[in-house]
Write a protein that holds these residues in place. Structure first.
Motif, short mmCIF file in Angstrom:
data_model
loop_
_atom_site.label_atom_id
_atom_site.label_comp_id
_atom_site.label_asym_id
_atom_site.label_seq_id
_atom_site.Cartn_x
_atom_site.Cartn_y
_atom_site.Cartn_z
N UNK A 4 63.97 60.68 -13.54
CA UNK A 4 64.75 61.55 -12.37
C UNK A 4 65.75 62.47 -12.87
N UNK A 5 66.38 62.26 -13.89
CA UNK A 5 67.62 62.67 -14.41
C UNK A 5 67.42 63.49 -15.76
N UNK A 6 66.54 63.52 -16.24
CA UNK A 6 66.36 63.92 -17.68
C UNK A 6 66.72 65.47 -17.78
N UNK A 64 73.64 67.44 -18.06
CA UNK A 64 74.91 66.94 -17.91
C UNK A 64 75.25 65.86 -17.14
N UNK A 65 73.90 65.03 -16.79
CA UNK A 65 73.97 63.78 -16.19
C UNK A 65 74.83 62.74 -16.75
N UNK A 66 74.65 62.72 -17.92
CA UNK A 66 75.70 61.43 -18.71
C UNK A 66 77.00 61.54 -18.22
N UNK A 67 77.32 62.98 -18.15
CA UNK A 67 78.95 63.23 -18.17
C UNK A 67 79.29 62.57 -16.67
N UNK A 86 66.17 59.93 -23.56
CA UNK A 86 66.36 58.57 -24.51
C UNK A 86 67.93 58.54 -24.60
N UNK A 87 68.72 59.19 -24.39
CA UNK A 87 70.10 59.32 -24.41
C UNK A 87 70.46 58.31 -23.08
N UNK A 88 69.72 58.67 -22.00
CA UNK A 88 70.20 57.74 -20.77
C UNK A 88 69.75 56.42 -21.02
N UNK A 89 68.79 56.28 -21.76
CA UNK A 89 68.38 54.76 -22.27
C UNK A 89 69.45 54.19 -23.15
N UNK A 90 70.06 55.04 -24.07
CA UNK A 90 71.17 54.64 -24.89
C UNK A 90 72.44 54.00 -23.99
N UNK A 91 72.55 54.81 -22.96
CA UNK A 91 73.75 54.37 -22.06
C UNK A 91 73.42 53.22 -21.21
N UNK A 92 72.27 53.01 -20.77
CA UNK A 92 71.72 51.93 -20.19
C UNK A 92 71.86 50.72 -20.84
N UNK A 93 71.41 50.79 -22.31
CA UNK A 93 71.60 49.68 -23.31
C UNK A 93 72.87 49.26 -23.44
N UNK A 94 73.63 50.12 -23.35
CA UNK A 94 75.31 49.85 -23.88
C UNK A 94 75.80 49.10 -22.45
N UNK A 95 75.66 49.61 -21.57
CA UNK A 95 76.42 49.11 -20.24
C UNK A 95 75.84 47.67 -19.78
#
Length: 107
Positions: free
Chosen positions: A87-89, A93-96, A39-48
């Motif tokens: 794929x990355x969930x 450390x993926x978001x870093x 879900x944090x990956x989706x937050x990053x996607x939504x922001x960018x």
């Protein structure tokens, strides 16, 4: 911010992200690091790509995938945003190290 709501999360799903909130169906899911990371990956996607364009793109791509695969779940799983997140969930450390617009690789 993580909130619990069994009513906002659609049946068959454990979480949904609508910036700046992550809604989880069950309180116990807050301890599921893989789900929370997804879900944090989706937050990053939504922001960018900004929030509204994200949801427009998501919906259009879902419709295209539904026409392509003719199955709801398969269409959902093949949306580029979901493919990146699934794929990355497990890489907590993926978001870093994630590059800007990484979801493009999953189109």
């Amino acid at each position: 911010m993580i909130l619990i709501s069994k009513y906002l999360v659609p049946n068959g799903y454990l979480g949904i992200t609508i910036f700046p909130f992550v809604f989880l169906k069950y309180r116990s899911s807050k301890k599921d690091n893989v789900l929370v990371n997804h879900e944090k990956i989706h937050l990053k996607q939504q922001l960018e790509i900004l929030i509204l364009p994200f949801f427009i793109w998501y919906l259009i791509e879902f419709i295209i995938r539904l026409l392509q695969y003719k199955k709801w779940r398969l269409a959902y799983q093949n949306i580029s945003f979901e493919r990146e997140a699934y794929t990355n969930e497990k890489d907590l450390d993926y978001l870093k190290s994630r590059s800007f617009f990484s979801f493009i690789r999953y189109l």
